[in-house]
Design an enzyme around this catalytic site. Structure first.
Site, mmCIF file in Angstrom:
data_model
loop_
_atom_site.group_PDB
_atom_site.id
_atom_site.type_symbol
_atom_site.label_atom_id
_atom_site.label_comp_id
_atom_site.label_asym_id
_atom_site.label_seq_id
_atom_site.Cartn_x
_atom_site.Cartn_y
_atom_site.Cartn_z
ATOM 1 N N GLU A 1 -13.456 29.683 45.994
ATOM 2 C CA GLU A 1 -13.008 28.627 45.017
ATOM 3 C C GLU A 1 -13.184 27.275 45.658
ATOM 4 O OE1 GLU A 1 -9.258 30.105 42.749
ATOM 5 O OE2 GLU A 1 -8.813 30.134 44.819
ATOM 6 N N LYS B 1 -10.214 32.441 48.144
ATOM 7 C CA LYS B 1 -10.036 31.124 48.587
ATOM 8 C C LYS B 1 -11.193 30.399 48.916
ATOM 9 C CE LYS B 1 -5.996 30.973 47.304
ATOM 10 N NZ LYS B 1 -6.369 31.828 46.126
ATOM 11 N N ASN C 1 -4.894 22.362 22.958
ATOM 12 C CA ASN C 1 -5.267 23.111 24.218
ATOM 13 C C ASN C 1 -4.992 24.553 23.501
ATOM 14 O OD1 ASN C 1 -5.300 24.612 26.356
ATOM 15 N ND2 ASN C 1 -3.162 24.166 26.991
ATOM 16 N N GLY C 2 -6.474 25.256 23.985
ATOM 17 C CA GLY C 2 -6.124 26.782 23.239
ATOM 18 C C GLY C 2 -7.783 26.845 22.630
ATOM 19 N N GLU D 1 -7.993 38.060 48.845
ATOM 20 C CA GLU D 1 -7.412 36.700 48.652
ATOM 21 C C GLU D 1 -8.138 35.674 49.511
ATOM 22 O OE1 GLU D 1 -4.756 33.659 47.065
ATOM 23 O OE2 GLU D 1 -5.583 35.389 46.267
ATOM 24 N N CYS E 1 -5.995 22.849 28.969
ATOM 25 C CA CYS E 1 -6.274 21.511 29.097
ATOM 26 C C CYS E 1 -4.821 20.827 29.085
ATOM 27 C CB CYS E 1 -6.903 20.943 27.850
ATOM 28 S SG CYS E 1 -8.379 21.840 27.548
ATOM 29 N N ARG F 1 -4.835 20.782 35.225
ATOM 30 C CA ARG F 1 -5.115 21.660 34.048
ATOM 31 C C ARG F 1 -6.309 21.517 33.503
ATOM 32 N NH1 ARG F 1 -0.129 23.838 31.798
ATOM 33 N NH2 ARG F 1 -1.306 24.020 30.113
ATOM 34 N N LYS G 1 -6.150 25.012 36.705
ATOM 35 C CA LYS G 1 -5.056 25.673 37.417
ATOM 36 C C LYS G 1 -4.353 26.574 36.454
ATOM 37 C CE LYS G 1 -1.780 26.139 40.520
ATOM 38 N NZ LYS G 1 -2.201 26.669 41.783
ATOM 39 N N HIS H 1 -20.887 51.663 53.193
ATOM 40 C CA HIS H 1 -21.550 52.403 51.852
ATOM 41 C C HIS H 1 -22.140 51.310 50.975
ATOM 42 C CE1 HIS H 1 -19.420 56.404 52.656
ATOM 43 N NE2 HIS H 1 -18.479 55.723 52.880
ATOM 44 N N TRP I 1 -10.708 20.822 29.889
ATOM 45 C CA TRP I 1 -11.329 22.081 30.454
ATOM 46 C C TRP I 1 -12.054 22.751 29.325
ATOM 47 C CZ3 TRP I 1 -11.783 27.514 30.533
ATOM 48 C CH2 TRP I 1 -12.425 27.782 31.358
#
Length: 609
Positions: free
Chosen positions: A488, A485, A98-99, A481, A2, A27, A604, A504, A74
């Protein structure tokens, strides 16, 4: 994850707080709120959704006052809602946090037994009630915060105001970032410098366990024992221009196109005509690296993929064993640490909770030393590591990391070359690899020229719900990666595999509705990759191949699409081939109409476990 902003000033602070929240919205953006202390009362406005929703409510009924706190959330405890949005109020106290407080349930039960009624599902409201109880018992706000945080288990950054002490804000941090912005006749708290750079460039970075009290004309910092401590004032190099979107449609697009400059900045004054310069990882780092006989690389998400690429480089050129592990898993097993093993942590923010906890755990496991590759010089990871390399990527606002990844690769390439030279790599080969790395910014510039072709290609993706990405060798992490992307920001389900694993299991998914993206630079594994792609073609799969111009992949163009990427060499190819995959994800997301910079459910800076 946050964002926190707080201020005490001679002017109305609500507009400053809202501007700070906008800078911190990367954030968290589930909900937001502002509380202002004025005329002996606390008034607040909160709203579910993004900061603009709360801002509209504020403008409909402005809140005057010179002291306030603000937050963009968040969600961890409790669903996104106005009731769960910060700031939370208990009695005379308002708080933002935050936390995660791990023992909040027992504390909540204790307070409920005393008759306290909670109005939210959050752990934060518990802290507000505890602080208010301490004030009831005769403590000042600072004393109440100190008393409360000593009871907490978990991670927190908080900012607190009390209607009994107008003109003061008390903050505290443990396991989550918090800093002070120092002004003239006004002072601020924030989760990072981006929240405050519009009002001051003078910052005080708080250490673990610090409690700070700010007023308009003073900043006092204390340890958990209540004794004053000294923390220096630093001038931030961040500029307001660096966090503006400019001519670009989204921050992500801007940051993709900033990569040539960012990578050049990473390499500047660290590599010369004859190779990697000495002590670029810190004073006396050469002596420690000379003793290094193995590496454990720990990271999360995109940074983890960068570490996977580095494993290929270091093992091939330096002939040292490397293990790469997700930080959240590393902490909960007893890793075997051979003698003279270097612990390497990679993080964009330097505050990633799992990576930071892993770094701290590494100290009891007997490593030779710790090295951090990071983008934020003042971050906790950087301050706690023995050695460090700043990537110099500049602010990255888009949640989906782009330039942070390529600059991490540039930093890891420097590490790989430095270790290779120390461990007997042929001088001619070493100098050729150094020259190749110095060419990386230009090679990325050339890759960016593919954007028009990728825009056209992206139209083929928008109606698909699944995609496969394939790569071999050091290109397998690049495929990972690329798939990350795409999922996301476009919300298309995507998976990546080493191409040899296709038969496989994943081959069962391949049909005309499953795009298969292949990363195909020229190299010793190219013929193997071609065989794997023939398996896709035989099942009617749609191939999208990003191939080196000299890779001889023309026959694949008849079974899908092929875009030529000039890699500039096999060493730097992972960084170069990343760029078109970033552009593909970006333009698919734009066409699908998703929120590119702030994708749902993500934030983020991941400062919770």
């Amino acid at each position: 994850m946050c964002g926190i902003v707080a201020a005490t000033a001679q002017r109305d602070v609500a507009p400053l707080l809202i501007a700070g929240l906008k800078a911190l919205e990367y954030r968290g953006y589930d909900s937001s709120g502002v509380a202002v202390l004025g005329q002996g009362e606390i008034r607040r406005v909160r709203a579910k959704g993004k900061v603009r929703e709360m801002e509209l409510l504020y403008h409909a009924d402005p809140i005057p006052g010179g002291t306030g706190i603000a937050h963009t959330r968040w969600a961890t405890h409790g669903v996104p809602s106005e009731a769960n949005a910060h700031p939370h109020v208990a009695g005379r106290v308002a708080i933002v946090h935050n936390g995660i407080i791990e023992n909040y349930a027992s504390l909540r039960a204790e307070l409920q037994a005393e008759g306290h009624v909670f109005t939210s599902e959050t752990d934060t409201e518990v802290m507000a009630a505890l602080i208010d109880r301490c004030i009831d018992r005769g403590m000042t706000l600072r004393e109440a915060v100190l008393s409360t945080v000593r009871e907490l288990e978990g991670a927190y950054a908080i900012a607190v105001v009390s209607r009994d002490e107008p003109g003061r804000v008390v903050g505290a941090r443990r396991g989550a970032p918090l800093l002070v912005g120092v002004g003239i006749g006004e002072n601020f708290l924030g989760s990072d410098a981006q929240a405050l750079i519009q009002v001051t460039n003078k910052m005080i970075y708080l250490d673990e366990g610090d409690v700070v009290e700010i007023s308009r004309n003073s900043v006092e910092v204390f340890g958990l024992d209540g004794r004053p401590v000294e923390r220096g004032v630093h001038e931030s190099e961040l500029s307001t221009d660096a966090v503006e979107r400019g001519e670009y449609r989204h921050y992500m697009q801007k940051e993709i196109f900033e990569q040539p400059r960012a990578v050049a900045d990473t390499l500047e004054a660290r590599i010369g005509p004859h190779g990697v310069l000495p002590n670029i990882f810190g004073i006396d780092s050469d002596a420690l690296l000379q003793r290094t006989r193995g590496l454990h690389i720990i990271a999360c998400g995109t940074s983890y993929h960068a570490g996977m690429v580095a494993k290929y480089w270091i093992e091939e050129y330096a002939r040292l064993p490397v293990s790469v592990e997700v930080a959240s898993e590393y902490r909960y097993r007893e890793a075997v640490v051979p003698a003279d093993t270097l612990f390497v942590a990679i993080s964009q923010s330097g505050e990633t909770a799992d990576t930071l906890a892993a770094l701290r755990e590494s100290r009891r496991r007997g490593y030779l030393g710790t090295l951090v590759i990071c983008n934020v010089p003042e971050s906790s990871l950087v301050r706690e590591a023995d050695l460090k390399l700043m990537t110099r990527a500049g602010p990255e606002i888009g949640v989906a990391s782009t330039k942070a990844f390529t600059t991490q690769l540039a930093g890891l390439a420097l590490l790989a070359l430095d270790l290779a030279r120390r461990n007997g790599l042929d001088l001619q080969r070493y100098e050729a690899l150094c020259a190749e790395l110095q060419h990386l910014p230009r090679a990325i510039e050339d890759a960016l020229k593919l954007e028009p072709a990728i825009i056209e290609l992206s139209a083929e993706f928008i109606h698909h719900q699944h995609a496969l990405f394939l790569g071999r060798g050091a290109q397998y992490p690049v495929a990972l990666e690329g798939s990350l992307k795409l999922k996301e920001i476009s919300y298309i389900h995507a998976e990546a595999y080493p191409a040899g694993e296709l038969k496989h299991g994943p081959l069962a998914l391949v049909d005309e509705d499953m795009p298969v993206v292949a990363v195909a630079p020229n190299g010793p594994l190219l013929d193997k990759l071609k065989s794997n792609l023939q398996e896709v073609r035989a099942r009617g799969g749609r191939l999208i191949v990003f191939a080196d111009g000299s890779a001889g992949m023309d026959d694949m163009a008849h079974h899908g699409a092929m875009l030529r990427v000039e890699s500039g060499g096999s060493f730097i190819a992972p960084a170069v081939f990343t760029v078109p995959l970033q552009l593909l994800a970006y333009h698919v997301a734009v066409l699908r109409g998703t929120d590119v910079d702030q994708p749902r459910n993500l934030a983020k800076s991941v400062t919770v476990e």
